[in-house]
Design an enzyme around this catalytic site. Structure first.
Site, short mmCIF file in Angstrom:
data_model
loop_
_atom_site.label_atom_id
_atom_site.label_comp_id
_atom_site.label_asym_id
_atom_site.label_seq_id
_atom_site.Cartn_x
_atom_site.Cartn_y
_atom_site.Cartn_z
N CYS A 91 7.71 -0.41 5.80
CA CYS A 91 7.10 0.76 5.17
C CYS A 91 7.98 1.22 4.01
O CYS A 91 9.21 1.24 4.14
CB CYS A 91 6.99 1.88 6.21
N LEU A 92 7.35 1.60 2.90
CA LEU A 92 8.12 2.04 1.73
C LEU A 92 8.91 3.32 2.02
O LEU A 92 9.87 3.62 1.32
CB LEU A 92 7.19 2.26 0.53
N GLN B 94 3.13 9.93 1.14
CA GLN B 94 4.43 9.29 0.87
C GLN B 94 5.03 9.74 -0.46
O GLN B 94 6.22 9.52 -0.70
CB GLN B 94 4.30 7.77 0.90
N HIS C 13 -2.05 0.45 8.84
CA HIS C 13 -0.77 1.11 8.57
C HIS C 13 -0.99 2.34 7.67
O HIS C 13 -0.47 3.43 7.95
CB HIS C 13 0.17 0.10 7.90
N GLU C 14 -1.79 2.16 6.60
CA GLU C 14 -2.04 3.29 5.68
C GLU C 14 -2.88 4.38 6.35
O GLU C 14 -2.64 5.57 6.14
CB GLU C 14 -2.71 2.81 4.39
N GLY D 128 0.83 -1.20 0.00
CA GLY D 128 0.00 0.00 0.00
C GLY D 128 0.86 1.24 0.00
O GLY D 128 2.07 1.18 0.23
N HIS E 115 -0.66 6.62 8.25
CA HIS E 115 0.06 7.60 7.41
C HIS E 115 -0.77 8.88 7.26
O HIS E 115 -0.22 9.98 7.29
CB HIS E 115 0.33 7.03 6.02
NI NI Z 1 4.09 2.93 5.19
#
Ligand code: NI
Length: 170
Positions: free
Chosen positions: A93-94, A51, A135-136, A46, A139
């Protein structure tokens, strides 16, 4: 469509309380397409708009996370409406590549959002998808997964990540 560059965890945009989306227009559809392409290219489960530097309440998630088939959807102004259970599980996480830690999350959630057609949608999720959605959601509220760890553990991971960034820039 284009793959956008992903901001890392030290960028202040990752700490923003993201803004409610008011208009679903061509710009938002294009953003969503870029977010999907960026998630697939990473690859990741995701991605939240902040981000890639856009502080709006929108994220994409792969509904097919526990299957072989990718099914990325875009959720606008999402809200978690119910949570149940609790489970520790590994998360990454990206925006903090190659760092993983165990994070406690609800095992089952219900979520409501708006899709790209402006239609109200609801999802029930468990397991890895429930984890990804939580998680998203975090963010969009400026929260990173390592915030729930103790300070000592978080500082170790931060140092490790800073070292990695430094090595890559040399
Ligand atoms: Ni993340």
């Amino acid at each position: 469509m284009a793959v956008r560059s992903i901001k890392n965890c030290f960028d202040p945009v990752l700490r923003k309380q993201c803004e409610v989306v008011k208009n679903i227009d061509g710009e938002l559809v294009a953003l969503s397409e870029d977010m999907i392409e960026t998630t697939l290219a990473a690859p990741g489960i995701g991605l939240a708009a902040n981000q890639i530097g856009i502080p709006w309440r929108i994220f994409v998630v792969n509904l097919g996370v526990e299957t072989e088939k990718d099914n990325l959807i875009t959720l606008i102004n999402p809200e978690i409406t119910a949570m149940e259970g609790s489970e520790l599980g590994e998360e990454g996480c990206l925006s903090i590549p190659d760092v993983v830690a165990k994070v406690k999350r609800a095992t089952q959630i219900e979520l409501k959002a708006v899709d790209l057609n402006g239609k109200d949608v609801r999802y029930e999720a468990s397991g890895l998808l429930a984890r990804a959605l939580q998680h998203e959601m975090d963010h969009l509220n400026g929260i990173l997964f390592w915030d729930s760890l103790g300070k000592i553990k978080r500082d170790i991971l931060k140092r490790k990540f800073k070292k990695k960034i430094k090595e890559q820039s040399e």
